[in-house]
Motif scaffolding. Structure first.
Motif, PDB file in Angstrom:
ATOM      1  N   ILE A  31       0.858  -1.175   0.000  1.00  0.00           N
ATOM      2  CA  ILE A  31       0.000   0.000   0.000  1.00  0.00           C
ATOM      3  C   ILE A  31       0.902   1.235   0.000  1.00  0.00           C
ATOM      4  O   ILE A  31       1.780   1.352   0.858  1.00  0.00           O
ATOM      5  CB  ILE A  31      -0.897   0.017   1.264  1.00  0.00           C
ATOM      6  N   GLY A  35      -2.478   5.164   0.508  1.00  0.00           N
ATOM      7  CA  GLY A  35      -3.392   4.076   0.831  1.00  0.00           C
ATOM      8  C   GLY A  35      -3.897   3.328  -0.387  1.00  0.00           C
ATOM      9  O   GLY A  35      -4.949   2.688  -0.342  1.00  0.00           O
ATOM     10  N   ARG A  36      -3.150   3.381  -1.481  1.00  0.00           N
ATOM     11  CA  ARG A  36      -3.541   2.675  -2.708  1.00  0.00           C
ATOM     12  C   ARG A  36      -2.678   1.432  -2.892  1.00  0.00           C
ATOM     13  O   ARG A  36      -1.463   1.469  -2.678  1.00  0.00           O
ATOM     14  CB  ARG A  36      -3.391   3.589  -3.914  1.00  0.00           C
ATOM     15  N   LEU A  37      -3.301   0.356  -3.322  1.00  0.00           N
ATOM     16  CA  LEU A  37      -2.589  -0.883  -3.591  1.00  0.00           C
ATOM     17  C   LEU A  37      -1.705  -0.706  -4.828  1.00  0.00           C
ATOM     18  O   LEU A  37      -2.193  -0.341  -5.899  1.00  0.00           O
ATOM     19  CB  LEU A  37      -3.593  -2.017  -3.828  1.00  0.00           C
ATOM     20  N   SER A  56     -10.670  -0.662  -0.570  1.00  0.00           N
ATOM     21  CA  SER A  56      -9.803   0.509  -0.753  1.00  0.00           C
ATOM     22  C   SER A  56      -9.866   1.433   0.459  1.00  0.00           C
ATOM     23  O   SER A  56      -8.860   2.034   0.842  1.00  0.00           O
ATOM     24  CB  SER A  56     -10.148   1.262  -2.036  1.00  0.00           C
ATOM     25  N   THR A  58     -10.267   0.409   3.509  1.00  0.00           N
ATOM     26  CA  THR A  58      -9.465  -0.273   4.523  1.00  0.00           C
ATOM     27  C   THR A  58      -7.980  -0.018   4.291  1.00  0.00           C
ATOM     28  O   THR A  58      -7.229   0.202   5.238  1.00  0.00           O
ATOM     29  CB  THR A  58      -9.762  -1.785   4.511  1.00  0.00           C
ATOM     30  N   TYR A  59      -7.535  -0.018   3.027  1.00  0.00           N
ATOM     31  CA  TYR A  59      -6.137   0.288   2.717  1.00  0.00           C
ATOM     32  C   TYR A  59      -5.775   1.688   3.215  1.00  0.00           C
ATOM     33  O   TYR A  59      -4.730   1.883   3.837  1.00  0.00           O
ATOM     34  CB  TYR A  59      -5.874   0.216   1.213  1.00  0.00           C
ATOM     35  N   GLN A  63      -3.023   2.783   6.273  1.00  0.00           N
ATOM     36  CA  GLN A  63      -1.938   3.741   6.060  1.00  0.00           C
ATOM     37  C   GLN A  63      -2.063   4.914   7.040  1.00  0.00           C
ATOM     38  O   GLN A  63      -1.067   5.367   7.605  1.00  0.00           O
ATOM     39  CB  GLN A  63      -1.937   4.219   4.611  1.00  0.00           C
ATOM     40  N   SER A  93       0.790  -5.368   9.354  1.00  0.00           N
ATOM     41  CA  SER A  93       1.350  -4.305   8.517  1.00  0.00           C
ATOM     42  C   SER A  93       2.837  -4.213   8.808  1.00  0.00           C
ATOM     43  O   SER A  93       3.239  -4.122   9.972  1.00  0.00           O
ATOM     44  CB  SER A  93       0.717  -2.952   8.849  1.00  0.00           C
ATOM     45  N   LEU A 102       0.815  -5.039   3.569  1.00  0.00           N
ATOM     46  CA  LEU A 102      -0.387  -5.410   4.313  1.00  0.00           C
ATOM     47  C   LEU A 102      -0.669  -6.887   4.068  1.00  0.00           C
ATOM     48  O   LEU A 102      -0.822  -7.320   2.922  1.00  0.00           O
ATOM     49  CB  LEU A 102      -1.571  -4.559   3.871  1.00  0.00           C
TER      50      LEU A 102
END
Length: 130
Positions: A31, A35-37, A56, A58-59, A63, A93, A102
């Protein structure tokens, strides 16, 4: 925000795939600081426990939690990892630069074994930015 090079993304994807070989691991993803995969994801055949539209979010939440905890780094030292065990899932994490690895696994998984393997796989990856 620093962008990862295609070579770095490939290295991160490979490390995610390798860690996903653990039978108890459901998801390994990297991530970015927003907070983006950017690498990895769910293991083939594993269905997320939360709805697709909440993944998304949750990501981003993971972060944000990491960034808030980093505010104590000067007093307590840097974060090695964050782990939470829920009744249905183990969530880990592991920071790698400004990014987070993650990991989600079955609740009975050996967290210390997974963390050790993640550190072995990801600590050797040097990230260059473009």
């Amino acid at each position: 925000m620093a962008l990862l090079s295609p070579e770095d993304i490939k290295k991160l994807d490979n490390a995610c795939d390798e860690l996903s070989k653990d039978e108890n691991v459901r998801h390994v993803g990297v991530i970015n600081e927003l907070g983006r995969l950017v690498a990895g994801g769910f293991k083939k055949g594993k269905t997320p426990l939360i709805e697709e539209e909440k993944i998304s979010m949750t990501y981003m939440q993971m972060q944000l939690d990491f960034k808030m905890r980093k505010e104590l780094d000067d007093v307590l030292g840097p974060i090695d990892y964050i782990a939470s065990r829920r009744t249905k899932q183990l969530i880990i994490s592991v920071p790698i630069g400004d990014n987070l690895v993650l990991i989600s696994a079955e609740p009975n998984a050996d967290d210390k074994k997974i963390i050790k393997r993640a550190e072995e796989l990801f600590d050797d990856i040097t990230i260059t930015t473009i």
